[in-house]
Motif scaffolding. Structure first.
Motif, PDB file in Angstrom:
ATOM      1  N   MET A 171       0.845  -1.185   0.000  1.00  0.00           N
ATOM      2  CA  MET A 171       0.000   0.000   0.000  1.00  0.00           C
ATOM      3  C   MET A 171       0.893   1.252   0.000  1.00  0.00           C
ATOM      4  O   MET A 171       1.830   1.361   0.788  1.00  0.00           O
ATOM      5  N   THR A 172       0.635   2.180  -0.895  1.00  0.00           N
ATOM      6  CA  THR A 172       1.473   3.375  -1.028  1.00  0.00           C
ATOM      7  C   THR A 172       1.166   4.408   0.059  1.00  0.00           C
ATOM      8  O   THR A 172       0.021   4.715   0.342  1.00  0.00           O
ATOM      9  N   ILE A 173       2.223   4.953   0.654  1.00  0.00           N
ATOM     10  CA  ILE A 173       2.094   5.987   1.681  1.00  0.00           C
ATOM     11  C   ILE A 173       2.170   7.347   0.993  1.00  0.00           C
ATOM     12  O   ILE A 173       3.167   7.675   0.345  1.00  0.00           O
ATOM     13  N   MET A 226      11.280   5.736  -3.452  1.00  0.00           N
ATOM     14  CA  MET A 226      10.888   4.573  -2.661  1.00  0.00           C
ATOM     15  C   MET A 226       9.656   3.920  -3.286  1.00  0.00           C
ATOM     16  O   MET A 226       8.696   4.611  -3.642  1.00  0.00           O
ATOM     17  N   PRO A 227       9.638   2.602  -3.416  1.00  0.00           N
ATOM     18  CA  PRO A 227       8.515   1.915  -4.069  1.00  0.00           C
ATOM     19  C   PRO A 227       7.183   2.019  -3.325  1.00  0.00           C
ATOM     20  O   PRO A 227       6.120   1.888  -3.939  1.00  0.00           O
ATOM     21  N   ASP A 228       7.245   2.288  -2.011  1.00  0.00           N
ATOM     22  CA  ASP A 228       6.019   2.315  -1.213  1.00  0.00           C
ATOM     23  C   ASP A 228       5.616   3.712  -0.760  1.00  0.00           C
ATOM     24  O   ASP A 228       4.718   3.882   0.060  1.00  0.00           O
ATOM     25  N   ILE A 229       6.296   4.753  -1.286  1.00  0.00           N
ATOM     26  CA  ILE A 229       6.007   6.126  -0.862  1.00  0.00           C
ATOM     27  C   ILE A 229       5.782   7.018  -2.079  1.00  0.00           C
ATOM     28  O   ILE A 229       6.481   6.907  -3.078  1.00  0.00           O
ATOM     29  N   GLU A 230       4.798   7.906  -1.969  1.00  0.00           N
ATOM     30  CA  GLU A 230       4.476   8.838  -3.063  1.00  0.00           C
ATOM     31  C   GLU A 230       4.291  10.233  -2.494  1.00  0.00           C
ATOM     32  O   GLU A 230       3.589  10.412  -1.483  1.00  0.00           O
ATOM     33  N   VAL A 231       4.908  11.225  -3.082  1.00  0.00           N
ATOM     34  CA  VAL A 231       4.718  12.613  -2.659  1.00  0.00           C
ATOM     35  C   VAL A 231       3.427  13.111  -3.287  1.00  0.00           C
ATOM     36  O   VAL A 231       3.335  13.284  -4.507  1.00  0.00           O
TER      37      VAL A 231
END
Length: 219
Positions: A1-3, A25-30
């Motif tokens: 799940m993307t943060i 990072m594969p799991d983080i989105e700005v």
């Protein structure tokens, strides 16, 4: 799940730098950026990010007031404070306002990403020695123990009080479980009950409460 993360800082280079690091990072989105506290409040309401990376010293509205407004509007909001100084008195005020922890701006990409993940999971970023030092330093100047705080502590069981003291010392659930020789799941239950009884949001506020109530002696 993307943060999803909202970056709040009045310096363009800082925002861009953090965006590059986190988007890698594969799991983080700005999810967005804000240039001051006022814009942070607006953007948080509109974008509903999982974590707000909040600078403290900004024009128009500082990070402390912005954190307070964000938490007041949404008790589940998670704010991770960013600062240049490891003993910044404003950081302590931000923790009291509801921030879930803080990081230094010179943190590595790994530390930044891990901090975001920890806060997103609902934990407090209390483990670093510098955080414990900051809380200790500024708890020394906190107002004397309040009668109301003492009354609330009276609602805790002996074991819950013991766990609260260890939280204030910066120990994780696993470390507390090892110290008390019980299952980590048992500690999680104790922590949940402590937060409910004291009306607190997370472990960070529990630690601050313990210091302000003089349950833990700074130093």
């Amino acid at each position: 799940m993307t943060i999803r993360v909202l970056i709040v800082d009045d310096q363009v280079m800082v925002r861009e730098g953090f965006s590059v690091l986190l988007n890698a990072m594969p799991d983080i989105e700005v999810a967005g950026e804000a240039v001051n506290g006022r814009e942070a409040v607006t953007q948080t309401a509109a974008l509903r990010p999982d974590v707000v990376l909040m600078d403290i010293r900004m024009p128009e509205m500082n990070g402390i007031d912005a954190t307070r407004e964000i938490i007041a509007a949404d008790g589940d909001a998670k704010v991770l404070v960013l600062t240049t100084f490891d003993l910044d008195e404003y950081v302590y005020q931000a923790l009291r306002a509801g921030a879930s922890g803080f990081l230094l701006k010179d943190a590595s990409a790994r530390q930044l990403a891990e901090g975001v993940r920890v806060v997103a999971e609902g934990e407090a970023l209390l483990a670093p020695t510098v955080t414990r030092r900051l809380i200790t330093e500024f708890a020394k100047s906190a107002e004397p123990s309040r009668p109301a705080a003492q009354a609330q502590i009276g609602d805790l069981t002996e074991r819950e009080t013991e766990v609260l003291v260890l939280i204030a010392q910066g120990l994780s659930n696993g470390e507390i479980a090892s110290r008390l020789v019980v299952a980590e799941s048992t500690i999680k239950t104790h922590v949940s009950r402590i937060l409910v009884k004291l009306g607190l949001r997370d472990r960070t506020q529990a630690a601050v409460f313990a210091y302000e109530a003089r349950l833990v002696t700074p130093g």
